[in-house]
Design an enzyme around this catalytic site. Structure first.
Site, short mmCIF file in Angstrom:
data_model
loop_
_atom_site.label_atom_id
_atom_site.label_comp_id
_atom_site.label_asym_id
_atom_site.label_seq_id
_atom_site.Cartn_x
_atom_site.Cartn_y
_atom_site.Cartn_z
N ASP A 100 169.87 33.07 38.29
CA ASP A 100 169.68 31.96 37.36
C ASP A 100 170.99 31.24 37.05
O ASP A 100 171.01 30.02 36.90
CB ASP A 100 169.05 32.46 36.07
CG ASP A 100 167.56 32.71 36.20
OD1 ASP A 100 166.97 32.25 37.20
OD2 ASP A 100 166.99 33.37 35.33
N GLU A 108 170.78 25.63 26.64
CA GLU A 108 171.02 25.55 25.21
C GLU A 108 172.45 25.12 24.91
O GLU A 108 173.35 25.25 25.74
CB GLU A 108 170.77 26.89 24.52
CG GLU A 108 171.82 27.95 24.72
CD GLU A 108 171.64 28.76 25.99
OE1 GLU A 108 172.68 29.04 26.64
OE2 GLU A 108 170.50 29.11 26.33
N ASP A 118 176.32 35.03 12.96
CA ASP A 118 177.19 35.14 14.13
C ASP A 118 177.20 33.85 14.93
O ASP A 118 178.12 33.61 15.71
CB ASP A 118 176.72 36.29 15.03
CG ASP A 118 177.16 37.65 14.53
OD1 ASP A 118 177.93 37.71 13.55
OD2 ASP A 118 176.71 38.66 15.10
N ASN A 122 167.97 32.14 23.90
CA ASN A 122 167.12 31.90 22.75
C ASN A 122 166.14 33.05 22.51
O ASN A 122 165.97 33.51 21.38
CB ASN A 122 166.36 30.59 22.94
CG ASN A 122 165.36 30.32 21.84
OD1 ASN A 122 165.71 30.00 20.72
ND2 ASN A 122 164.08 30.43 22.18
#
Length: 272
Positions: A62, A133, A162, A176
């Site tokens: 990926d 993201e 965090d 996510n």
């Protein structure tokens, strides 16, 4: 992945009008399995320079698929990935046989990335696109303090955590999901705003916002609590403000096997 923040697959009816891909370029990650697969496919089908190709076949995992999509962003050249890595959520299965036929029958998914605009402590501006993201992460032992606004209106005065991320539907099954964010099915006109280890407010689990929204995140007490920002693989240290917004003017095209569509992959993630 049109003017929405999500991947947009063509309908099955579009298959009859699918273009033929004659000139194939094979690119591979540095992983031995990927390089070996590239050598096998080049011996079987030949190879041309990516800039002269009708289609690029990306061999790896990926991470390499994301790199390839970024590399050929706005080029009009679609990417067909085959898994020679570890996870391979974005990849098709590896098989040498009938590759031109598989490519011709594949579903086209047009992706519009998020654009990150980050300002660092020295006032420098940084822009980078993100397929998965845009994330903000604390840099030290101190928790980050963040303020979140949507379309100019402050929705959370102070989030102690965090970090936080803004994920697209394409990225909702990546970082996510690991941060307990929601999986967004393809076709959902939403972005996920997901906290990472939220301390205050402790029970806040994130929010869904329209994919047309502008998400602004300000870093509070940045001298004491430094934060970095990342758009996929691009990182900026010591940021004071980050904006994430869909870039409808930019696009990438991914090809996926119709018998293992993006929708099917997301359903499998949700049902184990």
């Amino acid at each position: 992945m049109n003017d929405v923040a999500r991947p947009t697959p063509e309908s099955p009816a579009d298959a009859d009008a699918a273009p033929a891909y004659g000139r194939i370029a094979f690119v591979a990650s540095e992983a031995p399995d990927a390089l070996h697969a590239q050598a096998q496919l080049v011996a079987r089908y030949g190879n041309i320079a990516p800039e002269d190709a009708d289609i690029v076949v990306a061999l790896g995992g990926d991470g390499f698929m994301l790199q390839s999509l970024h590399r050929f962003r706005d080029s009009g050249i679609p990417i067909y990935g085959m898994n020679r890595g570890s996870v391979g959520f974005l990849m098709n299965s590896f098989r040498q046989e009938d590759l031109p036929e598989r490519i011709a029958a594949a579903q086209r998914v047009v992706i519009h990335p998020l654009m990150m605009e980050a300002t660092d402590v020295n006032g420098r501006q940084h822009r980078a696109p993100a397929i998965n993201e845009v994330s903000l992460i604390r840099q030290s032992y101190q928790a980050a303090k963040l303020r979140i606004a949507i379309d100019g209106k402050v929705r959370m005065e102070e989030l102690i955590c965090d970090g936080v991320l803004v994920a697209t539907p394409a990225g909702s099954t990546a970082y996510n999901l690991s941060a307990q964010g929601p999986i967004l099915p393809i076709g959902t006109p939403l972005l996920a705003v997901t906290p990472i280890s939220a301390f205050r407010p402790r029970r806040w689990r994130g929010a869904l916002v329209p994919d047309r929204a502008r998400v602004d995140i300000a870093v509070l007490e940045f001298e004491k609590r430094p934060v970095n920002a990342t758009a996929d693989h691009f990182q900026v240290l010591n940021v004071v403000a980050v904006r994430a917004k869909l870039d409808n003017a930019s696009s990438m095209t991914m090809l996926v096997d119709r018998d293992h569509s993006i929708e099917e992959r997301i359903l499998r993630e949700q049902f184990g």
